[in-house]
Write a protein that holds these residues in place. Sequence first.
Motif, PDB file in Angstrom:
ATOM      1  N   GLU A 223     -12.261  44.073  14.844  1.00  0.00           N
ATOM      2  CA  GLU A 223     -12.002  43.961  16.274  1.00  0.00           C
ATOM      3  C   GLU A 223     -11.387  45.239  16.838  1.00  0.00           C
ATOM      4  O   GLU A 223     -11.748  45.698  17.919  1.00  0.00           O
ATOM      5  CB  GLU A 223     -11.085  42.766  16.531  1.00  0.00           C
ATOM      6  N   THR A 224     -10.461  45.823  16.082  1.00  0.00           N
ATOM      7  CA  THR A 224      -9.825  47.064  16.526  1.00  0.00           C
ATOM      8  C   THR A 224     -10.842  48.194  16.626  1.00  0.00           C
ATOM      9  O   THR A 224     -10.887  48.939  17.619  1.00  0.00           O
ATOM     10  CB  THR A 224      -8.704  47.463  15.552  1.00  0.00           C
ATOM     11  N   THR A 225     -11.667  48.345  15.599  1.00  0.00           N
ATOM     12  CA  THR A 225     -12.690  49.402  15.601  1.00  0.00           C
ATOM     13  C   THR A 225     -13.699  49.177  16.711  1.00  0.00           C
ATOM     14  O   THR A 225     -14.107  50.126  17.404  1.00  0.00           O
ATOM     15  CB  THR A 225     -13.395  49.451  14.237  1.00  0.00           C
ATOM     16  N   SER A 226     -14.112  47.927  16.887  1.00  0.00           N
ATOM     17  CA  SER A 226     -15.063  47.609  17.957  1.00  0.00           C
ATOM     18  C   SER A 226     -14.473  47.940  19.327  1.00  0.00           C
ATOM     19  O   SER A 226     -15.168  48.448  20.216  1.00  0.00           O
ATOM     20  CB  SER A 226     -15.452  46.129  17.890  1.00  0.00           C
ATOM     21  N   SER A 227     -13.186  47.659  19.488  1.00  0.00           N
ATOM     22  CA  SER A 227     -12.519  47.974  20.752  1.00  0.00           C
ATOM     23  C   SER A 227     -12.497  49.476  21.009  1.00  0.00           C
ATOM     24  O   SER A 227     -12.681  49.931  22.141  1.00  0.00           O
ATOM     25  CB  SER A 227     -11.088  47.420  20.748  1.00  0.00           C
ATOM     26  N   GLU A 228     -12.277  50.256  19.942  1.00  0.00           N
ATOM     27  CA  GLU A 228     -12.292  51.711  20.092  1.00  0.00           C
ATOM     28  C   GLU A 228     -13.681  52.209  20.487  1.00  0.00           C
ATOM     29  O   GLU A 228     -13.820  53.121  21.308  1.00  0.00           O
ATOM     30  CB  GLU A 228     -11.845  52.383  18.788  1.00  0.00           C
ATOM     31  N   ILE A 229     -14.704  51.623  19.900  1.00  0.00           N
ATOM     32  CA  ILE A 229     -16.076  52.000  20.242  1.00  0.00           C
ATOM     33  C   ILE A 229     -16.366  51.665  21.699  1.00  0.00           C
ATOM     34  O   ILE A 229     -16.953  52.467  22.442  1.00  0.00           O
ATOM     35  CB  ILE A 229     -17.083  51.300  19.299  1.00  0.00           C
ATOM     36  N   ILE A 230     -15.968  50.473  22.124  1.00  0.00           N
ATOM     37  CA  ILE A 230     -16.174  50.066  23.513  1.00  0.00           C
ATOM     38  C   ILE A 230     -15.423  50.999  24.465  1.00  0.00           C
ATOM     39  O   ILE A 230     -15.949  51.412  25.507  1.00  0.00           O
ATOM     40  CB  ILE A 230     -15.719  48.603  23.705  1.00  0.00           C
ATOM     41  N   LYS A 231     -14.201  51.351  24.083  1.00  0.00           N
ATOM     42  CA  LYS A 231     -13.403  52.249  24.920  1.00  0.00           C
ATOM     43  C   LYS A 231     -14.077  53.609  25.069  1.00  0.00           C
ATOM     44  O   LYS A 231     -14.164  54.157  26.178  1.00  0.00           O
ATOM     45  CB  LYS A 231     -12.010  52.406  24.299  1.00  0.00           C
ATOM     46  N   LEU A 232     -14.537  54.146  23.951  1.00  0.00           N
ATOM     47  CA  LEU A 232     -15.238  55.432  23.997  1.00  0.00           C
ATOM     48  C   LEU A 232     -16.518  55.333  24.826  1.00  0.00           C
ATOM     49  O   LEU A 232     -16.840  56.237  25.602  1.00  0.00           O
ATOM     50  CB  LEU A 232     -15.590  55.884  22.575  1.00  0.00           C
ATOM     51  N   ARG A 233     -17.228  54.246  24.637  1.00  0.00           N
ATOM     52  CA  ARG A 233     -18.492  54.063  25.351  1.00  0.00           C
ATOM     53  C   ARG A 233     -18.272  53.992  26.863  1.00  0.00           C
ATOM     54  O   ARG A 233     -19.040  54.555  27.644  1.00  0.00           O
ATOM     55  CB  ARG A 233     -19.162  52.787  24.843  1.00  0.00           C
ATOM     56  N   GLU A 234     -17.207  53.306  27.270  1.00  0.00           N
ATOM     57  CA  GLU A 234     -16.946  53.121  28.696  1.00  0.00           C
ATOM     58  C   GLU A 234     -16.317  54.344  29.341  1.00  0.00           C
ATOM     59  O   GLU A 234     -16.749  54.790  30.402  1.00  0.00           O
ATOM     60  CB  GLU A 234     -16.019  51.921  28.902  1.00  0.00           C
ATOM     61  N   SER A 235     -15.264  54.867  28.714  1.00  0.00           N
ATOM     62  CA  SER A 235     -14.448  55.898  29.360  1.00  0.00           C
ATOM     63  C   SER A 235     -14.994  57.307  29.196  1.00  0.00           C
ATOM     64  O   SER A 235     -14.692  58.187  30.001  1.00  0.00           O
ATOM     65  CB  SER A 235     -13.017  55.849  28.819  1.00  0.00           C
ATOM     66  N   GLU A 236     -15.805  57.533  28.153  1.00  0.00           N
ATOM     67  CA  GLU A 236     -16.302  58.891  27.909  1.00  0.00           C
ATOM     68  C   GLU A 236     -17.822  58.989  27.914  1.00  0.00           C
ATOM     69  O   GLU A 236     -18.396  59.805  28.649  1.00  0.00           O
ATOM     70  CB  GLU A 236     -15.754  59.415  26.580  1.00  0.00           C
ATOM     71  N   LEU A 237     -18.480  58.165  27.103  1.00  0.00           N
ATOM     72  CA  LEU A 237     -19.921  58.308  26.943  1.00  0.00           C
ATOM     73  C   LEU A 237     -20.674  58.075  28.246  1.00  0.00           C
ATOM     74  O   LEU A 237     -21.506  58.901  28.649  1.00  0.00           O
ATOM     75  CB  LEU A 237     -20.424  57.347  25.859  1.00  0.00           C
ATOM     76  N   TYR A 238     -20.403  56.960  28.914  1.00  0.00           N
ATOM     77  CA  TYR A 238     -21.149  56.630  30.131  1.00  0.00           C
ATOM     78  C   TYR A 238     -20.970  57.682  31.222  1.00  0.00           C
ATOM     79  O   TYR A 238     -21.959  58.160  31.791  1.00  0.00           O
ATOM     80  CB  TYR A 238     -20.747  55.235  30.625  1.00  0.00           C
ATOM     81  N   PRO A 239     -19.731  58.122  31.526  1.00  0.00           N
ATOM     82  CA  PRO A 239     -19.581  59.196  32.529  1.00  0.00           C
ATOM     83  C   PRO A 239     -20.299  60.484  32.124  1.00  0.00           C
ATOM     84  O   PRO A 239     -20.865  61.180  32.963  1.00  0.00           O
ATOM     85  CB  PRO A 239     -18.066  59.405  32.599  1.00  0.00           C
TER      86      PRO A 239
END
Length: 506
Positions: A223-239
């Motif tokens: 869950e922690t790793t998945s949350s980090e992936i989601i965070k990266l995907r939302e805050s960095e990758l998408y922009p």
Amino acid sequence: MPTSGRSVVDDEWEETTTTTASEAPATPIMAARAQHVAAPPSVITATTTTASSELAVVVSTKSKDLVEIIQELDDYFLKAANAGGPLSALLEVPICNFNRQSSLGKDYGYGKSSSPLLWNWGSGSAKWNAFGKFCEDPIGNAGQIAADGNATHCSTVERLFAWEKKLFQEVKNAESLKLEHDKRAAALRKLEMKNADYIKTEKAKKEVEKLESQLMVAVQAIETTSSEIIKLRESELYPQLLQLIKGLMGMWRSMYEFHQVQTHIVQQLKYLNSIPSMEPTSEIHRQSTLQLELEAQQWHISFCNLIKAQREYIQSLTGWLRLSLFQVGNNPVNKSKHDSAIYSFCEEWQLAINNAPDKVASEGIKSFLTVIHAIVVQQADEQKQKRRSESVFKELEKKAGELRSLESKHGPYSMPETSGDTSKDPVREKRAKVDTLRSRAEDEKAKYEKSISVTRAMTMNNLQMGLPHVFQAMTGFSNVCTQAFESVHNQAKSTEDLHNVKMILP
């Protein structure tokens, strides 16, 4: 030279500007000038419009030869090649420095001025390899943070890759623990059903409880790793992806405008003097044409690699999102509000690049390469004919020298060598051979002159046919790409704006 009654300023290029709806007038773009014609048009004006820019091309009447036309085309190739500079910065790839000193020699276009023919719009496209190779550290420190403190796109992708590898190991470990837990739990149930020894049963129970604790820790790690992936995907990758699509949109818009100017420049070829020159093809001409063929080949290869790299990149990215968003088990962790937005965005991007008519553009470059190759072959034939002609004239000079020696020895007319053979006259025989050889030399010279004429006519004809075709193909392709990426970008921004409005509303 300026015509009578006109000032130097009048004979200079007329300027045009590129403006957008939201920006101040851009730097003036110098337009093309017309060639000699029997009755040339005074001014040719063409206007092209994209969704957010307008490019007016004004063609003046100042006379120009083939060298100047080619040099102008080269100037705009350099501008087009550098149009990917802003996108290179986003991709953390060094921008190519284009050397204005060409290796083609000082005279390509049958004139006296230097013409650096860097026909390598795609030479800078080596940078596009970064699309599919972000994790190969193209500049030696790809994991760095940008100067403004923001993570670079390459570093974001690298960190996502590292988190994905960690997640893979954690899921693998959790599955292994679950299998072991299920196995131990089944064994415990059997012991309890058989009312087995108390100590043995308690030992089995403790082992199951230990595995349950380990499994709980493993799930929390997932869950922690998945949350980090989601965070990266939302805050960095998408922009960053939004910036990439914006960069692509701007690059293709610039490409469209530069290729459109080139399209108007090559229209001047039809105003050139149609009487072919009889100047033979020099070694510089031949080397320049070979270099032009090589550059056209590189252009085609680079263009194909560019489109292929973009398609593979967005296909891989969309595939990863599909797996991570829709196939991560029955209880996905904390579904993000941006999940559907980034996936829809990447799907639209993939659709846009897949529908791009790159085959037409690719065939346009290949057809241009074909006509250049025909010139190369004809120039080689001309050189062969030149060598044959020179060889025969050399032989003629040798035989004529021998004839002069005989004539000085025996006189212009000699008696037979033996009284018994009245048919043999060495001077007459040598003269006959020289006359035959002279006739052959004249024939070879005529063939050589004909070959020169064919080369010159073919060169002009092939350029007049091939150049407009390739630039029309590239202009059409870049225009389609501009509109397609602009549509993807605008749709993503609309989705983002709508999401922001919903967040504000109570």
